[in-house]
Design a protein around this motif. Sequence first.
Motif, PDB file in Angstrom:
ATOM      1  N   ASN A 173      54.422  38.010  35.140  1.00  0.00           N
ATOM      2  CA  ASN A 173      53.960  37.356  33.829  1.00  0.00           C
ATOM      3  C   ASN A 173      52.372  37.494  33.929  1.00  0.00           C
ATOM      4  O   ASN A 173      51.715  36.964  34.497  1.00  0.00           O
ATOM      5  CB  ASN A 173      54.372  35.739  33.702  1.00  0.00           C
ATOM      6  N   LEU A 174      51.659  38.331  32.807  1.00  0.00           N
ATOM      7  CA  LEU A 174      50.669  38.270  32.636  1.00  0.00           C
ATOM      8  C   LEU A 174      50.037  37.705  31.303  1.00  0.00           C
ATOM      9  O   LEU A 174      50.435  37.816  30.492  1.00  0.00           O
ATOM     10  CB  LEU A 174      50.234  39.846  32.408  1.00  0.00           C
ATOM     11  N   THR A 175      49.046  36.909  31.507  1.00  0.00           N
ATOM     12  CA  THR A 175      48.566  36.059  30.571  1.00  0.00           C
ATOM     13  C   THR A 175      46.838  36.217  30.606  1.00  0.00           C
ATOM     14  O   THR A 175      46.367  36.760  31.230  1.00  0.00           O
ATOM     15  CB  THR A 175      48.790  34.504  30.812  1.00  0.00           C
ATOM     16  N   ASP A 176      46.368  35.568  29.557  1.00  0.00           N
ATOM     17  CA  ASP A 176      44.921  35.358  29.505  1.00  0.00           C
ATOM     18  C   ASP A 176      44.535  37.020  29.228  1.00  0.00           C
ATOM     19  O   ASP A 176      43.486  37.671  30.041  1.00  0.00           O
ATOM     20  CB  ASP A 176      44.134  34.773  30.622  1.00  0.00           C
ATOM     21  N   LEU A 177      44.864  37.541  28.427  1.00  0.00           N
ATOM     22  CA  LEU A 177      44.833  39.085  28.118  1.00  0.00           C
ATOM     23  C   LEU A 177      44.100  39.219  26.733  1.00  0.00           C
ATOM     24  O   LEU A 177      43.775  40.498  26.489  1.00  0.00           O
ATOM     25  CB  LEU A 177      46.036  39.941  28.117  1.00  0.00           C
TER      26      LEU A 177
ATOM     27  N   SER B 144      57.812  53.037  45.653  1.00  0.00           N
ATOM     28  CA  SER B 144      58.372  51.661  45.166  1.00  0.00           C
ATOM     29  C   SER B 144      58.033  51.982  43.635  1.00  0.00           C
ATOM     30  O   SER B 144      56.964  52.870  43.304  1.00  0.00           O
ATOM     31  CB  SER B 144      57.763  50.410  45.524  1.00  0.00           C
ATOM     32  N   ILE B 145      58.555  51.430  43.015  1.00  0.00           N
ATOM     33  CA  ILE B 145      58.331  51.445  41.427  1.00  0.00           C
ATOM     34  C   ILE B 145      56.906  50.882  41.055  1.00  0.00           C
ATOM     35  O   ILE B 145      56.322  51.542  40.302  1.00  0.00           O
ATOM     36  CB  ILE B 145      59.348  50.535  40.474  1.00  0.00           C
ATOM     37  N   ALA B 146      56.496  49.855  41.743  1.00  0.00           N
ATOM     38  CA  ALA B 146      55.262  49.361  41.518  1.00  0.00           C
ATOM     39  C   ALA B 146      53.892  50.557  42.019  1.00  0.00           C
ATOM     40  O   ALA B 146      53.003  50.500  41.302  1.00  0.00           O
ATOM     41  CB  ALA B 146      54.921  48.177  42.508  1.00  0.00           C
TER      42      ALA B 146
ATOM     43  N   VAL C 217      49.192  46.290  32.548  1.00  0.00           N
ATOM     44  CA  VAL C 217      50.327  46.185  33.761  1.00  0.00           C
ATOM     45  C   VAL C 217      49.899  46.564  35.181  1.00  0.00           C
ATOM     46  O   VAL C 217      50.358  46.069  36.142  1.00  0.00           O
ATOM     47  CB  VAL C 217      51.771  46.775  33.320  1.00  0.00           C
ATOM     48  N   GLN C 218      49.084  47.880  35.048  1.00  0.00           N
ATOM     49  CA  GLN C 218      48.877  48.667  36.332  1.00  0.00           C
ATOM     50  C   GLN C 218      47.709  47.577  36.844  1.00  0.00           C
ATOM     51  O   GLN C 218      47.978  47.446  38.208  1.00  0.00           O
ATOM     52  CB  GLN C 218      48.211  49.859  36.092  1.00  0.00           C
ATOM     53  N   THR C 219      46.899  46.809  36.192  1.00  0.00           N
ATOM     54  CA  THR C 219      45.696  46.067  36.568  1.00  0.00           C
ATOM     55  C   THR C 219      46.414  44.799  37.252  1.00  0.00           C
ATOM     56  O   THR C 219      46.211  44.219  38.359  1.00  0.00           O
ATOM     57  CB  THR C 219      44.826  45.697  35.650  1.00  0.00           C
ATOM     58  N   GLY C 220      47.432  44.382  36.488  1.00  0.00           N
ATOM     59  CA  GLY C 220      48.146  43.114  37.014  1.00  0.00           C
ATOM     60  C   GLY C 220      49.086  43.171  38.248  1.00  0.00           C
ATOM     61  O   GLY C 220      49.019  42.493  39.314  1.00  0.00           O
ATOM     62  N   ILE C 221      49.681  44.564  38.359  1.00  0.00           N
ATOM     63  CA  ILE C 221      50.486  44.938  39.782  1.00  0.00           C
ATOM     64  C   ILE C 221      49.425  44.809  40.885  1.00  0.00           C
ATOM     65  O   ILE C 221      49.910  44.486  41.962  1.00  0.00           O
ATOM     66  CB  ILE C 221      51.168  46.291  39.549  1.00  0.00           C
TER      67      ILE C 221
ATOM     68  N   ALA D 296      46.548  43.365  41.135  1.00  0.00           N
ATOM     69  CA  ALA D 296      46.253  42.164  41.478  1.00  0.00           C
ATOM     70  C   ALA D 296      47.385  40.966  41.937  1.00  0.00           C
ATOM     71  O   ALA D 296      47.091  40.143  42.582  1.00  0.00           O
ATOM     72  CB  ALA D 296      45.530  41.455  39.957  1.00  0.00           C
ATOM     73  N   ALA D 297      48.548  41.199  41.722  1.00  0.00           N
ATOM     74  CA  ALA D 297      49.502  40.603  42.338  1.00  0.00           C
ATOM     75  C   ALA D 297      49.915  40.914  43.782  1.00  0.00           C
ATOM     76  O   ALA D 297      50.531  40.080  44.449  1.00  0.00           O
ATOM     77  CB  ALA D 297      50.893  40.627  41.441  1.00  0.00           C
ATOM     78  N   GLY D 298      49.224  41.925  44.143  1.00  0.00           N
ATOM     79  CA  GLY D 298      49.533  42.184  45.654  1.00  0.00           C
ATOM     80  C   GLY D 298      50.876  42.612  46.028  1.00  0.00           C
ATOM     81  O   GLY D 298      51.374  42.572  47.263  1.00  0.00           O
ATOM     82  N   VAL D 299      51.702  43.295  45.147  1.00  0.00           N
ATOM     83  CA  VAL D 299      52.967  43.935  45.415  1.00  0.00           C
ATOM     84  C   VAL D 299      52.838  45.469  45.736  1.00  0.00           C
ATOM     85  O   VAL D 299      53.960  45.872  46.160  1.00  0.00           O
ATOM     86  CB  VAL D 299      53.792  43.672  44.215  1.00  0.00           C
ATOM     87  N   LEU D 300      51.689  45.974  46.146  1.00  0.00           N
ATOM     88  CA  LEU D 300      51.738  47.386  46.376  1.00  0.00           C
ATOM     89  C   LEU D 300      51.796  47.475  47.855  1.00  0.00           C
ATOM     90  O   LEU D 300      51.546  46.763  48.380  1.00  0.00           O
ATOM     91  CB  LEU D 300      50.297  48.159  45.827  1.00  0.00           C
TER      92      LEU D 300
END
Length: 340
Positions: A167-171, A215-217, A321-325, A327-331
């Motif tokens: 969930n990406l907020t404050d955009l 992976s998809i991310a 979305v790319q920036t959020g992924i 930042a979430a550390g799922v790569l």
Amino acid sequence: MKKCDCLNFCGDDTRIDPYSESCVDYHHRRTAALKWLADYVPCWDPSATHIMRCTWHPVGYLFFADEITGTQGFAFSLEELDRERVRIGRSAFAAPPQKQNAVSEEARETLHNLAQGLDTLKRNANDAYDRNYIAAMLKDVDGLLTTSAVKGRLTMKAELTTVRKLNLTDLMGEPHKLDPVSVILEDFEPGKGKIIIECYGQSWSAYWGSMGGKSIANFFCRCDEHYIANKLSGISGDIPDYEALETSAKREVCRLRRERDLTGSEARDLYDDAGSFSYAECASDLNGRDMAAIFGQEWWHSIPDKPNPDYQYLCRIIKAVQTGIQAAGVLKVTEGSGHE
């Protein structure tokens, strides 16, 4: 051909050729062939429904999936052969397994789609006769989906996949200027995955079946936003700019007048008509005669383009979305670095 009237052997259902032999001779030879097969054939072919005595064949008989007529031999069903084998003291052959209707996953999907389409037509139908007719068709489709043969084929399969939701907020600030965005990342197996993006009531999804083991991310973050936009949606990056068309048309009319290609009255009429070009929503709204007089016969190539705001909006979402992924550390840093 005529039906045989000899009731001593096989009743009146056997057809013989009256020009080649008598009824008695025919049945003598047929009975002899059946006795030979019952005594000589060691086993029954499970895929066959009939057997034929063939004196010209090396083994003396052939199996067939259906009864053969009009051949130089005698064809018998499994039931006929079993009755003769039991009569002479031998055991009957095992009956071949019944063929089951194989229904593929594609057929199942087609039936489900057809049922959904018919249900929609039924709800939207205004005439009672049409509703009843569609209901009858829908009943037939439902019957196909609930038959025992289909049920045996359509066994439910449960598979476990790896799903992550972001969930990406404050955009609302620069550079994104977006409402909250939700992202679902699903990996079916290495190199195969799907992404679903939702923002302000709109959603986009895409599936990749060959991502080089990524992976998809990781794959999503490594790709260009324009490639992903074309994968997520079919919208074009540019759209016709009819406001700019008005300006370019008036400029072209002035040029034609200076070069004496138009008279004064012709130039005035075309210049005034060009003022309505900016109100067009598509090329068919333009006056083709005026456009041809200004830009030539292939005037549609002269319509200028401008960036599509919907396309730019989607590209901003993709970048967010790319920036959020990231930042979430799922790569996964252990994946290969080759570009897909």
